[in-house]
Each structure stands twice: as structure tokens, then as C-alpha cells.
Design a protein around this motif. Structure first.
Motif, PDB file in Angstrom:
ATOM      1  N   LYS A   1      -1.480  15.401   5.189  1.00 34.25           N
ATOM      2  CA  LYS A   1      -1.891  14.012   4.952  1.00 34.25           C
ATOM      3  C   LYS A   1      -3.411  13.862   5.047  1.00 34.25           C
ATOM      4  O   LYS A   1      -3.964  12.838   4.659  1.00 34.25           O
ATOM      5  CB  LYS A   1      -1.236  13.073   5.975  1.00 34.25           C
ATOM      6  CG  LYS A   1       0.283  13.114   5.981  1.00 34.25           C
ATOM      7  CD  LYS A   1       0.875  12.647   4.662  1.00 34.25           C
ATOM      8  CE  LYS A   1       2.393  12.604   4.752  1.00 34.25           C
ATOM      9  NZ  LYS A   1       3.030  12.260   3.466  1.00 34.25           N
ATOM     10  N   ARG A   2      -4.084  14.895   5.557  1.00 34.58           N
ATOM     11  CA  ARG A   2      -5.543  14.858   5.666  1.00 34.58           C
ATOM     12  C   ARG A   2      -6.214  15.428   4.410  1.00 34.58           C
ATOM     13  O   ARG A   2      -7.450  15.495   4.352  1.00 34.58           O
ATOM     14  CB  ARG A   2      -5.995  15.654   6.894  1.00 34.58           C
ATOM     15  CG  ARG A   2      -5.615  15.004   8.208  1.00 34.58           C
ATOM     16  CD  ARG A   2      -5.784  15.958   9.378  1.00 34.58           C
ATOM     17  NE  ARG A   2      -7.167  16.406   9.536  1.00 34.58           N
ATOM     18  CZ  ARG A   2      -7.525  17.364  10.380  1.00 34.58           C
ATOM     19  NH1 ARG A   2      -6.603  17.984  11.119  1.00 34.58           N
ATOM     20  NH2 ARG A   2      -8.782  17.734  10.480  1.00 34.58           N
ATOM     21  N   LEU A   3      -5.445  15.794   3.417  1.00 26.18           N
ATOM     22  CA  LEU A   3      -6.012  16.356   2.190  1.00 26.18           C
ATOM     23  C   LEU A   3      -6.481  15.259   1.241  1.00 26.18           C
ATOM     24  O   LEU A   3      -5.789  14.259   1.049  1.00 26.18           O
ATOM     25  CB  LEU A   3      -4.982  17.230   1.472  1.00 26.18           C
ATOM     26  CG  LEU A   3      -4.602  18.541   2.161  1.00 26.18           C
ATOM     27  CD1 LEU A   3      -3.471  19.221   1.397  1.00 26.18           C
ATOM     28  CD2 LEU A   3      -5.806  19.478   2.252  1.00 26.18           C
ATOM     29  N   MET A   4      -7.639  15.469   0.661  1.00 27.91           N
ATOM     30  CA  MET A   4      -8.136  14.597  -0.398  1.00 27.91           C
ATOM     31  C   MET A   4      -8.437  15.467  -1.612  1.00 27.91           C
ATOM     32  O   MET A   4      -9.082  16.510  -1.490  1.00 27.91           O
ATOM     33  CB  MET A   4      -9.405  13.854   0.017  1.00 27.91           C
ATOM     34  CG  MET A   4      -9.954  12.953  -1.106  1.00 27.91           C
ATOM     35  SD  MET A   4     -11.271  11.824  -0.568  1.00 27.91           S
ATOM     36  CE  MET A   4     -12.710  12.888  -0.675  1.00 27.91           C
ATOM     37  N   PHE A   5      -7.971  15.053  -2.784  1.00 27.40           N
ATOM     38  CA  PHE A   5      -8.205  15.801  -4.010  1.00 27.40           C
ATOM     39  C   PHE A   5      -9.155  15.027  -4.904  1.00 27.40           C
ATOM     40  O   PHE A   5      -8.903  13.876  -5.263  1.00 27.40           O
ATOM     41  CB  PHE A   5      -6.879  16.083  -4.722  1.00 27.40           C
ATOM     42  CG  PHE A   5      -6.023  17.087  -4.001  1.00 27.40           C
ATOM     43  CD1 PHE A   5      -6.309  18.436  -4.092  1.00 27.40           C
ATOM     44  CD2 PHE A   5      -4.945  16.674  -3.226  1.00 27.40           C
ATOM     45  CE1 PHE A   5      -5.533  19.368  -3.409  1.00 27.40           C
ATOM     46  CE2 PHE A   5      -4.160  17.592  -2.545  1.00 27.40           C
ATOM     47  CZ  PHE A   5      -4.459  18.951  -2.639  1.00 27.40           C
TER      48      PHE A   5
ATOM     49  N   ILE B   1      -0.763  13.069 -12.422  1.00 28.21           N
ATOM     50  CA  ILE B   1      -1.219  13.853 -11.268  1.00 28.21           C
ATOM     51  C   ILE B   1      -1.626  12.917 -10.130  1.00 28.21           C
ATOM     52  O   ILE B   1      -1.192  13.079  -8.978  1.00 28.21           O
ATOM     53  CB  ILE B   1      -2.413  14.753 -11.650  1.00 28.21           C
ATOM     54  CG1 ILE B   1      -1.995  15.814 -12.667  1.00 28.21           C
ATOM     55  CG2 ILE B   1      -2.985  15.440 -10.393  1.00 28.21           C
ATOM     56  CD1 ILE B   1      -3.159  16.597 -13.243  1.00 28.21           C
ATOM     57  N   ILE B   2      -2.457  11.929 -10.440  1.00 24.94           N
ATOM     58  CA  ILE B   2      -2.943  11.003  -9.416  1.00 24.94           C
ATOM     59  C   ILE B   2      -1.795  10.240  -8.777  1.00 24.94           C
ATOM     60  O   ILE B   2      -1.703  10.110  -7.552  1.00 24.94           O
ATOM     61  CB  ILE B   2      -3.968  10.030 -10.021  1.00 24.94           C
ATOM     62  CG1 ILE B   2      -5.212  10.797 -10.470  1.00 24.94           C
ATOM     63  CG2 ILE B   2      -4.349   8.942  -9.009  1.00 24.94           C
ATOM     64  CD1 ILE B   2      -6.172   9.960 -11.267  1.00 24.94           C
ATOM     65  N   SER B   3      -0.903   9.747  -9.598  1.00 29.08           N
ATOM     66  CA  SER B   3       0.252   9.007  -9.090  1.00 29.08           C
ATOM     67  C   SER B   3       1.117   9.887  -8.191  1.00 29.08           C
ATOM     68  O   SER B   3       1.550   9.463  -7.113  1.00 29.08           O
ATOM     69  CB  SER B   3       1.080   8.476 -10.263  1.00 29.08           C
ATOM     70  OG  SER B   3       2.255   7.840  -9.805  1.00 29.08           O
ATOM     71  N   SER B   4       1.346  11.113  -8.620  1.00 28.92           N
ATOM     72  CA  SER B   4       2.184  12.036  -7.843  1.00 28.92           C
ATOM     73  C   SER B   4       1.531  12.387  -6.516  1.00 28.92           C
ATOM     74  O   SER B   4       2.197  12.400  -5.468  1.00 28.92           O
ATOM     75  CB  SER B   4       2.437  13.315  -8.653  1.00 28.92           C
ATOM     76  OG  SER B   4       3.153  13.034  -9.833  1.00 28.92           O
ATOM     77  N   TYR B   5       0.229  12.671  -6.541  1.00 30.41           N
ATOM     78  CA  TYR B   5      -0.471  13.032  -5.302  1.00 30.41           C
ATOM     79  C   TYR B   5      -0.481  11.872  -4.316  1.00 30.41           C
ATOM     80  O   TYR B   5      -0.330  12.074  -3.107  1.00 30.41           O
ATOM     81  CB  TYR B   5      -1.898  13.467  -5.622  1.00 30.41           C
ATOM     82  CG  TYR B   5      -2.019  14.902  -6.111  1.00 30.41           C
ATOM     83  CD1 TYR B   5      -0.896  15.678  -6.369  1.00 30.41           C
ATOM     84  CD2 TYR B   5      -3.266  15.485  -6.321  1.00 30.41           C
ATOM     85  CE1 TYR B   5      -1.001  16.977  -6.824  1.00 30.41           C
ATOM     86  CE2 TYR B   5      -3.382  16.798  -6.773  1.00 30.41           C
ATOM     87  CZ  TYR B   5      -2.252  17.530  -7.027  1.00 30.41           C
ATOM     88  OH  TYR B   5      -2.369  18.823  -7.467  1.00 30.41           O
ATOM     89  N   ARG B   6      -0.660  10.654  -4.820  1.00 27.11           N
ATOM     90  CA  ARG B   6      -0.659   9.502  -3.924  1.00 27.11           C
ATOM     91  C   ARG B   6       0.719   9.289  -3.300  1.00 27.11           C
ATOM     92  O   ARG B   6       0.832   8.942  -2.124  1.00 27.11           O
ATOM     93  CB  ARG B   6      -1.118   8.256  -4.673  1.00 27.11           C
ATOM     94  CG  ARG B   6      -2.569   8.339  -5.129  1.00 27.11           C
ATOM     95  CD  ARG B   6      -3.067   7.061  -5.765  1.00 27.11           C
ATOM     96  NE  ARG B   6      -3.386   6.056  -4.757  1.00 27.11           N
ATOM     97  CZ  ARG B   6      -3.921   4.890  -5.040  1.00 27.11           C
ATOM     98  NH1 ARG B   6      -4.172   4.551  -6.279  1.00 27.11           N
ATOM     99  NH2 ARG B   6      -4.189   4.027  -4.085  1.00 27.11           N
ATOM    100  N   LYS B   7       1.755   9.515  -4.088  1.00 25.18           N
ATOM    101  CA  LYS B   7       3.112   9.381  -3.554  1.00 25.18           C
ATOM    102  C   LYS B   7       3.382  10.426  -2.472  1.00 25.18           C
ATOM    103  O   LYS B   7       4.172  10.195  -1.565  1.00 25.18           O
ATOM    104  CB  LYS B   7       4.130   9.531  -4.691  1.00 25.18           C
ATOM    105  CG  LYS B   7       4.202   8.325  -5.616  1.00 25.18           C
ATOM    106  CD  LYS B   7       5.180   8.557  -6.757  1.00 25.18           C
ATOM    107  CE  LYS B   7       5.217   7.365  -7.697  1.00 25.18           C
ATOM    108  NZ  LYS B   7       6.116   7.619  -8.865  1.00 25.18           N
TER     109      LYS B   7
END
Length: 236
Positions: free
Chosen positions: A99-103, A120-126
């Protein structure tokens, strides 16, 4: 990998660290990225993620909440869930909270398929990751992408903020971007900050997160604490 601190001046601490690729003999990112091709882009992207997460897991305080920011190449991600498996495995192995990862995306890379990037953005945020639009205001990272997707954070490009304390036009533009971001619920980070005049002007515009040589240079496999930066008289 080298790591550069991201400073939260409002909180007076380290908000996160950006992982930056380096060559085995100290070559800069440009030299390394110039060797990336269509055939090795996916493996390179995955290897960078795994290396950065492993180093962070071994070096950062387990009780820390600081983010680990990783650049990714949108054109290297064929399916978000599949591509993230190695990153999650690396996080488990090194006991790093994913949860500490930022892409961060674009790095001035033209996105060939904006629908794919949106997925990609939607999936990573989910999945609970923080997402960031890098180099905002330069190259392909501008208002068009921001209108299409709203990441959690935008990083103001250094060319946009350079000399802001001496340019009314730049101050007006940055203030406008900050207001837009605030209305959209997006955090703003200024990168490439090099002197105190820029810091003061950006703070006046409402920016709290900073990254740049004024605070600390990237260091190979090193995570400087805010206390260390303060002792070195680097922090503003």
C-alpha cells in the motif's frame, strides 16, 4: 537503483522516495534507458520494480509510512493484474507494505493507447496503490492527460518551475495548476527544485511536497532520513 527523498514541508518529514535507475558502473538513467528496446522493455520494467522494492523492504523502517515511488513504462504493461505479480511477490519477500507503493507514468513517453493507460491507472488504484502523472507540463504529460484521467498526484516538471520566483507568468501558471488539482482532489509535488527562492514561491502557491537537489541528490541504495537532511543543512 538510486533513491531521492520527497519532502513534505508542511509535516516536516519524508513523504516518500523515488527509485531511479542507474547503471552498474554508476551510469545515469539516460544511458540505461537508451538501451531499452521493444524486445526487452517488459523485462526491464519488471526488473526495476523488483529491485527497488527489495531494497526498500530491507532498508526502510518497517513502521514507516513513506511511499516508494516507481516509474513505469505504460507501453510495457500488457495487463495490470498480471504485470503487478512480481512486484507484489517482491513486497512479500522483503516485508514491504504494497500500500506504500506509488507508480509514476509517462517520463515523456508517448502513450500509444490511452484506453490501456486508463485501465492501468484504474486497476492500480483499485489495488490500493498511489498513482502519479510525472513531468506534468512537459512532453506528453499535460492537461489533455489530466482531463482524461485523474491520478492521485501530479509532479510539476522542473522546466515549468525553474526560476518561478523570478517569473510572474510561471507563478500564475503554477497557481492555476494547483487550484485545478485541488478541485480535482489531486496532490501536487514540485520536482527538480534547486534553490530556496523556488521553494518559497512554490509554497506560496500552495505546494507542500518537494523533490530536488535543494533538498537531496539521488544516492545509490541509500534512504536519507529527514533528520540527516536537516543536519546537512539541505532541508529548507
Amino acid at each position: 537503483m538510486a533513491f531521492q527523498p520527497i519532502i513534505d514541508l508542511n509535516a516536516g518529514g519524508i513523504w516518500g522516495y523515488e527509485a531511479l535507475v542507474r547503471g552498474t558502473n554508476g551510469e545515469g538513467a539516460g544511458a540505461v534507458l537508451s538501451a531499452v528496446t521493444e524486445s526487452n522493455r517488459y523485462k526491464f520494467d519488471q526488473a526495476c520494480r523488483v529491485k527497488a522494492i527489495g531494497l526498500a523492504g530491507r532498508s526502510l523502517d518497517r513502521g514507516s509510512t513513506s511511499k516508494l515511488s516507481i516509474n513505469f513504462m505504460p507501453n510495457a504493461v500488457y495487463e495490470p493484474t498480471a504485470c503487478i505479480r512480481a512486484s507484489l511477490a517482491a513486497a512479500r519477500k522483503s516485508s514491504f507494505d504494497p500500500k506504500r507503493l506509488m507508480f509514476e507514468f509517462t517520463e515523456n513517453e508517448k502513450v500509444e493507447d490511452t484506453d490501456h493507460l486508463e485501465n492501468i491507472i484504474s486497476s492500480y488504484r483499485k489495488m490500493g496503490f498511489t498513482t502519479a502523472l510525472d513531468d506534468f507540463g512537459a512532453g506528453y504529460a499535460g492537461l489533455g492527460l489530466l482531463a482524461r484521467f485523474q491520478p492521485d498526484l501530479i509532479k510539476l516538471d522542473m522546466e515549468l518551475i525553474r526560476g518561478i520566483h523570478q517569473s510572474e507568468a510561471r507563478r500564475i501558471i503554477i497557481s492555476g495548476v494547483v487550484e485545478i488539482a485541488r478541485a480535482l482532489g489531486i496532490t501536487v509535488l514540485a520536482e527538480g527544485v534547486e534553490d530556496e527562492g523556488e521553494v518559497l514561491a512554490l509554497r506560496g502557491a500552495g505546494v507542500a511536497l518537494f523533490q530536488g537537489y535543494h533538498f537531496a541528490r539521488p544516492e545509490i541504495e541509500t534512504f536519507r532520513s529527514f533528520q540527516e537532511l536537516s543536519r546537512l543543512h539541505i532541508a529548507a
